[in-house]
Design an enzyme around this catalytic site. Structure first.
Site: not given
Ligand code: FCB
Length: 424
Positions: A15, A109, A153-154
């Site tokens: 990003q 990520h 990440n997520e």
């Molecule tokens: C999350 C992501 C991050 C960013 C935010 C706004 O879901 O982890 O990379 O894009 O949202």
């Protein structure tokens, strides 16, 4: 509002870095899948401007920084590592340290090399050792400079957007596949947790911290009297969040998850609870929804500050560990309500009485926001993408004052928070 926790900033490699790398998101941009036609090839050119960015960070008083390393940069072809990429990250990490900023490094990520995607990525449990191979290499390369890690990440957002909604790569539309991807990633997390601790122990370090960054949100039935709304919101909460929470944190794989991390015992697989919180979902069927009358950010996400404490409490009840808010922030293109948003979320955390130790604001600079492109602005620092000039926003000044004063003084409230309003 006095609130003496550690305040930092968060980012992710794809990003901000920019560069012509062979990863899934550059590929996705080439396929025309970014709303505004932009691509992570540009982003914030952090690859060349990292010193300036770190100087800005240090100037704001930031002492903790969550960043990620780009797998495709480090291992551009399977098993072929790029020494220059490792040297670049090492220089950056050393510079952070010289400024007194402690890095929390995310190993995955959302982006990975095309070659990994072509092997099936996280949809194929046979690839778990491939991810672990990268984890091993990264920890061996950076372990002397990095004490703290986020494995993934997520996984829920990665799986839902990429394998169910089809708006992230690889653009699939299958609920069972999205569940499988989450379960494979949960297994990856657990095995990576063990591996990182083992490697760092072998390197002679005792102070390692490992966790994952969980995307958490509140799921509320649109009408609490409607049994269908209630059922759907419970089901969504479990499929999107609850099953993953239990698998990653406790090694408990409940329906519909399968455990791919065999042999494995139930245990505790996090040294901190990493929570990314943004919003609440209002549920009236098998899709996400937003309350019509609620305050919203510029992406239409509801701003629901109390939710950050609701989610933190729920997860803390499952595994009592220090809470790190690994992301919280908002898409606010004109910097019109970010200070209020930060204030309200911190107030909710403070009121909760939970052991919150750290707050990493998302994001340090404006950045490439995945499928949305460059339009939504989440940064404390403004980026002019054409000139790559950086400028501290009003909210950036507020954040610096927050760090300095360990909270929000009355004067800060009057200057920054009181004049700001949310819109619906
Ligand atoms: C999350 C992501 C991050 C960013 C935010 C706004 O879901 O982890 O990379 O894009 O949202």
């Amino acid at each position: 509002m006095e609130y003496d926790i550690l305040y930092g900033a968060s980012s992710a490699a794809a990003q901000i870095e920019g560069g012509d790398l062979r990863h899934n998101w550059n590929d996705w941009a080439d396929k025309g899948r970014i709303k505004d036609g932009s691509s992570p090839r540009r982003a914030c050119d952090h690859f060349h401007r990292w010193r300036e960015d770190i100087d800005l960070m240090a100037g704001m008083g930031i002492r903790i920084y969550r960043m990620s390393v780009e797998w495709a940069r480090i291992e551009p072809a399977r098993g072929a590592y790029d020494a220059a990429a490792v040297a670049w990250y090492r220089e950056l990490l050393q510079y952070l340290k010289s400024k007194g900023i402690a890095p929390l490094v995310t190993l995955h990520h959302f982006t990975h090399p095309i070659w990994f995607e072509e092997m099936g990525g996280f949809a194929d449990p046979a690839n778990i050792p491939v991810f672990l191979g990268f984890v091993r290499y990264a920890v061996q390369s950076f372990g002397d400079l990095v004490d703290e890690y986020v494995t993934l990440n997520e996984p829920n957002v990665f799986a839902a957007k990429g394998y169910m909604e089809g708006v992230f790569p690889p653009g699939k539309n299958s609920i069972p596949l999205a569940m499988k991807v989450q379960a494979v990633m949960a297994s990856c997390h657990i095995l990576a947790y063990e591996l990182i601790h083992k490697l760092r122990r072998e390197m002679g370090y005792a102070n390692t911290k490992v966790g994952f960054a969980h995307h958490v949100r509140v799921f509320a039935p649109k009408s609490k009297w409607n049994p269908w709304h209630r059922l759907c919101s419970r089901l969504t909460a479990r499929l999107f969040q609850g099953a993953l929470t239990r698998a990653c944190l406790l090694g408990r794989f409940i329906f519909p998850f399968k455990n791919y991390a065999n042999p494995l015992c139930a245990g505790a697989y996090a040294d901190f609870l990493g929570l990314n919180y943004y919003s609440r979902s209002t549920i009236s069927g098998l899709a996400d929804g937003v309350r019509r009358d609620s305050p919203k950010n510029d992406l239409g996400w509801e701003i629901f500050p109390e939710g950050i404490a609701v989610c933190a409490r729920e997860i803390y009840a499952l595994l009592p560990r220090p809470i790190y808010i690994t992301e919280n922030g908002t898409a606010d293109n004109t910097d019109a309500f970010r200070c209020r948003c930060i204030y309200d979320h911190l107030q909710a955390l403070k009121n909760s009485g939970l052991p919150v130790e750290r707050y990493y604001h998302w994001c340090f600079t404006d950045n490439f926001e995945w499928a949305e492109g460059e339009v939504p602005r989440f940064g404390l620092v403004y980026i002019d993408y054409n000139t790559q000039k950086r400028a501290l926003k009003k909210s950036g000044r507020f954040y610096a004052a927050l760090i300095k004063n360990k909270g929000v003084t009355e004067a800060m409230y009057t200057e920054y928070v009181a004049p700001e309003q949310y819109h619906s």
